[in-house]
Design an enzyme around this catalytic site. Structure first.
Site, PDB file in Angstrom:
ATOM      1  N   CYS A 130       0.824  -1.201   0.000  1.00  9.60           N
ATOM      2  CA  CYS A 130       0.000   0.000   0.000  1.00  9.60           C
ATOM      3  C   CYS A 130       0.867   1.264   0.000  1.00  9.60           C
ATOM      4  O   CYS A 130       1.567   1.536  -0.957  1.00  9.60           O
ATOM      5  CB  CYS A 130      -0.967  -0.050   1.173  1.00  9.60           C
ATOM      6  SG  CYS A 130      -2.380   1.067   0.993  1.00  9.60           S
ATOM      7  N   HIS A 131       0.861   2.066   1.076  1.00  8.80           N
ATOM      8  CA  HIS A 131       1.763   3.211   1.164  1.00  8.80           C
ATOM      9  C   HIS A 131       3.151   2.809   1.662  1.00  8.80           C
ATOM     10  O   HIS A 131       4.072   3.630   1.645  1.00  8.80           O
ATOM     11  CB  HIS A 131       1.184   4.285   2.095  1.00  8.80           C
ATOM     12  CG  HIS A 131       0.030   5.045   1.518  1.00  8.80           C
ATOM     13  ND1 HIS A 131      -1.275   4.631   1.668  1.00  8.80           N
ATOM     14  CD2 HIS A 131      -0.017   6.186   0.787  1.00  8.80           C
ATOM     15  CE1 HIS A 131      -2.084   5.491   1.056  1.00  8.80           C
ATOM     16  NE2 HIS A 131      -1.348   6.446   0.515  1.00  8.80           N
ATOM     17  N   GLU A 161      -5.614   7.173  -4.357  1.00  6.88           N
ATOM     18  CA  GLU A 161      -5.326   8.314  -3.479  1.00  6.88           C
ATOM     19  C   GLU A 161      -6.304   9.459  -3.696  1.00  6.88           C
ATOM     20  O   GLU A 161      -6.628  10.196  -2.754  1.00  6.88           O
ATOM     21  CB  GLU A 161      -3.897   8.804  -3.723  1.00  6.88           C
ATOM     22  CG  GLU A 161      -3.323   9.641  -2.589  1.00  6.88           C
ATOM     23  CD  GLU A 161      -2.966   8.793  -1.373  1.00  6.88           C
ATOM     24  OE1 GLU A 161      -3.858   8.614  -0.502  1.00  6.88           O
ATOM     25  OE2 GLU A 161      -1.825   8.320  -1.300  1.00  6.88           O
TER      26      GLU A 161
END
Length: 225
Positions: A130-131, A161
């Site tokens: 993910c991030h 996002e």
């Protein structure tokens, strides 16, 4: 010999101009943790600063999330060692869960980057979801190249996002990976998608956390004892 996995997690509890609460996303902690634990691996959790590491989006309708919070996972998150005290010796792989926290304290963090470079250049598995791949974007190897350069990777997409935290993050993860030479790809928003390129494993979003863990396990098991 039992395999040993390092979870390297954020210490950032807020992000952005409005101090949005954040941390490591629970699903991205719990599902890989359970997969590695079920495989019989030992798991340590270190954070950027040490101490209690923040957790975001505590969704207790997920039984694996609930199990993590009622088991030793939560205990470890409440009392982490700092990465400043970390030796990578003895570990087989490192995993960086997402949540928005890593954007705040792992993107331009020299100790984080050195740890990931050391893992990769020591022949160990490097993974993030993910991030979490923001931690990979600025990693430079001994030959001066970026770790992600020429690698097939994924991570939280610009499309995702847009409807999640665009106002809270200072840059797009997808752009960071691309500008440093990554062959970035993604699928439709919020669908599971994970990639293994040699010993580098990345996942796009929370739904991809399990897939990242499974790919890490496959690499480690194929390597034998």
């Amino acid at each position: 010999m039992r395999r040993k996995i390092l979870f390297m997690v954020t210490s950032a509890a807020v992000i952005g101009p409005k101090n949005r609460p954040t941390g490591s996303l629970l699903t991205e902690l719990a599902h890989p943790y359970e997969a590695f634990k079920k495989q019989g691996y030992d798991i340590d959790i270190y954070s950027v600063k040490g101490g209690e590491a923040p957790i975001d989006m505590v969704e207790l309708d997920d039984p694996i999330n609930s199990a993590f919070l009622s088991d030793d996972g939560l205990t470890k998150m409440k009392s982490t060692e700092s990465i400043e005290n970390l030796s990578i010796a003895g570990y087989d792989a490192v995993f960086v869960p997402g949540g928005l926290g890593p954007v705040a304290d792992m993107t331009d963090n020299p100790p984080v980057q050195q740890i990931l470079a050391d893992f990769y250049e020591s022949g160990k598995v490097v993974s993030a979801v993910c991030h979490g791949p923001v931690s990979l974007g600025n990693v430079i190897l001994k030959d001066g190249s970026y770790l992600v350069n020429g690698k097939n990777v994924t991570g939280f997409s610009k499309e995702e996002e847009e409807n999640y935290a665009k106002e809270d993050v200072p840059f797009e993860l997808e752009d960071l990976l691309k500008v440093h030479g990554a062959n970035y790809s993604s699928v439709d928003p919020w669908q599971p998608y994970s990639i293994a390129d040699g010993r580098l494993v990345t996942g796009q979003n929370p739904a991809s956390a399990q897939g990242v863990a499974e790919k890490v396990i496959a690499i480690l098991e194929s390597a034998g004892s």
